[in-house]
Design an enzyme around this catalytic site. Structure first.
Site, PDB file in Angstrom:
ATOM      1  N   ARG A 226      45.930  64.000  25.595  1.00  0.00           N
ATOM      2  CA  ARG A 226      44.939  64.388  24.583  1.00  0.00           C
ATOM      3  C   ARG A 226      45.299  65.720  23.930  1.00  0.00           C
ATOM      4  O   ARG A 226      45.191  65.883  22.711  1.00  0.00           O
ATOM      5  CB  ARG A 226      43.550  64.472  25.225  1.00  0.00           C
ATOM      6  CG  ARG A 226      42.461  64.744  24.238  1.00  0.00           C
ATOM      7  CD  ARG A 226      41.076  64.573  24.856  1.00  0.00           C
ATOM      8  NE  ARG A 226      40.123  65.234  23.996  1.00  0.00           N
ATOM      9  CZ  ARG A 226      39.401  66.278  24.343  1.00  0.00           C
ATOM     10  NH1 ARG A 226      39.475  66.776  25.563  1.00  0.00           N
ATOM     11  NH2 ARG A 226      38.580  66.831  23.482  1.00  0.00           N
TER      12      ARG A 226
ATOM     13  N   TRP B   9      48.139  65.054  21.552  1.00  0.00           N
ATOM     14  CA  TRP B   9      47.634  64.298  20.411  1.00  0.00           C
ATOM     15  C   TRP B   9      46.902  65.213  19.428  1.00  0.00           C
ATOM     16  O   TRP B   9      47.140  65.162  18.223  1.00  0.00           O
ATOM     17  CB  TRP B   9      46.706  63.187  20.899  1.00  0.00           C
ATOM     18  CG  TRP B   9      45.983  62.487  19.803  1.00  0.00           C
ATOM     19  CD1 TRP B   9      44.700  62.704  19.412  1.00  0.00           C
ATOM     20  CD2 TRP B   9      46.505  61.491  18.922  1.00  0.00           C
ATOM     21  NE1 TRP B   9      44.381  61.885  18.351  1.00  0.00           N
ATOM     22  CE2 TRP B   9      45.479  61.132  18.032  1.00  0.00           C
ATOM     23  CE3 TRP B   9      47.742  60.865  18.810  1.00  0.00           C
ATOM     24  CZ2 TRP B   9      45.655  60.173  17.045  1.00  0.00           C
ATOM     25  CZ3 TRP B   9      47.907  59.908  17.827  1.00  0.00           C
ATOM     26  CH2 TRP B   9      46.873  59.569  16.963  1.00  0.00           C
ATOM     27  N   HIS B  10      46.034  66.056  19.936  1.00  0.00           N
ATOM     28  CA  HIS B  10      45.276  66.939  19.055  1.00  0.00           C
ATOM     29  C   HIS B  10      46.172  67.976  18.394  1.00  0.00           C
ATOM     30  O   HIS B  10      45.930  68.365  17.258  1.00  0.00           O
ATOM     31  CB  HIS B  10      44.134  67.611  19.827  1.00  0.00           C
ATOM     32  CG  HIS B  10      42.943  66.726  19.987  1.00  0.00           C
ATOM     33  ND1 HIS B  10      41.761  66.920  19.306  1.00  0.00           N
ATOM     34  CD2 HIS B  10      42.762  65.624  20.745  1.00  0.00           C
ATOM     35  CE1 HIS B  10      40.911  65.972  19.625  1.00  0.00           C
ATOM     36  NE2 HIS B  10      41.487  65.171  20.508  1.00  0.00           N
ATOM     37  N   ASP B  11      47.200  68.424  19.088  1.00  0.00           N
ATOM     38  CA  ASP B  11      48.127  69.378  18.488  1.00  0.00           C
ATOM     39  C   ASP B  11      48.945  68.711  17.390  1.00  0.00           C
ATOM     40  O   ASP B  11      49.177  69.293  16.339  1.00  0.00           O
ATOM     41  CB  ASP B  11      49.045  69.960  19.556  1.00  0.00           C
ATOM     42  CG  ASP B  11      49.843  71.149  19.047  1.00  0.00           C
ATOM     43  OD1 ASP B  11      49.262  71.985  18.314  1.00  0.00           O
ATOM     44  OD2 ASP B  11      51.024  71.262  19.400  1.00  0.00           O
TER      45      ASP B  11
ATOM     46  N   ASN C  61      38.108  69.578  20.066  1.00  0.00           N
ATOM     47  CA  ASN C  61      39.052  70.111  21.047  1.00  0.00           C
ATOM     48  C   ASN C  61      38.371  70.612  22.321  1.00  0.00           C
ATOM     49  O   ASN C  61      39.019  71.245  23.155  1.00  0.00           O
ATOM     50  CB  ASN C  61      39.883  71.236  20.410  1.00  0.00           C
ATOM     51  CG  ASN C  61      40.724  70.713  19.275  1.00  0.00           C
ATOM     52  OD1 ASN C  61      41.218  69.597  19.327  1.00  0.00           O
ATOM     53  ND2 ASN C  61      40.879  71.497  18.231  1.00  0.00           N
TER      54      ASN C  61
END
Length: 81
Positions: free
Chosen positions: A15, A18-20, A49
């Site tokens: 996760r 993915w968010h980065d 986040n």
């Protein structure tokens, strides 16, 4: 791999990565993994986040040990190990 087995933290590391990486803009060809959530303000405070501070904390000892590896690279690598 030891960290992931010991802490059973694989999903949160995926996760984080993915968010980065989720900032890529296909129109301009910019963005992508850049480790921006390492700062206490900005992207790290965005609601989507929430909880990723846990993943960042888990990886911080590795970042200190391998200081030449960028945050973006470390977070991406952690997601595939």
């Amino acid at each position: 791999r030891e960290l992931i087995r010991e802490k059973t933290c694989g999903p949160i590391l995926v996760r984080l990565s993915w968010h980065d990486a989720g900032t890529f803009d296909s129109k301009s060809g910019t963005g992508g993994p850049r480790g921006a959530m390492r700062f206490s303000a900005g992207e790290s405070t965005h609601g989507a986040n929430n909880g990723l501070d846990i993943a960042r904390s888990l990886l911080e000892p590795l970042k200190k040990k391998y200081s030449s590896v960028t945050y973006a690279d470390l977070w991406s690598l952690a997601a595939i190990v």
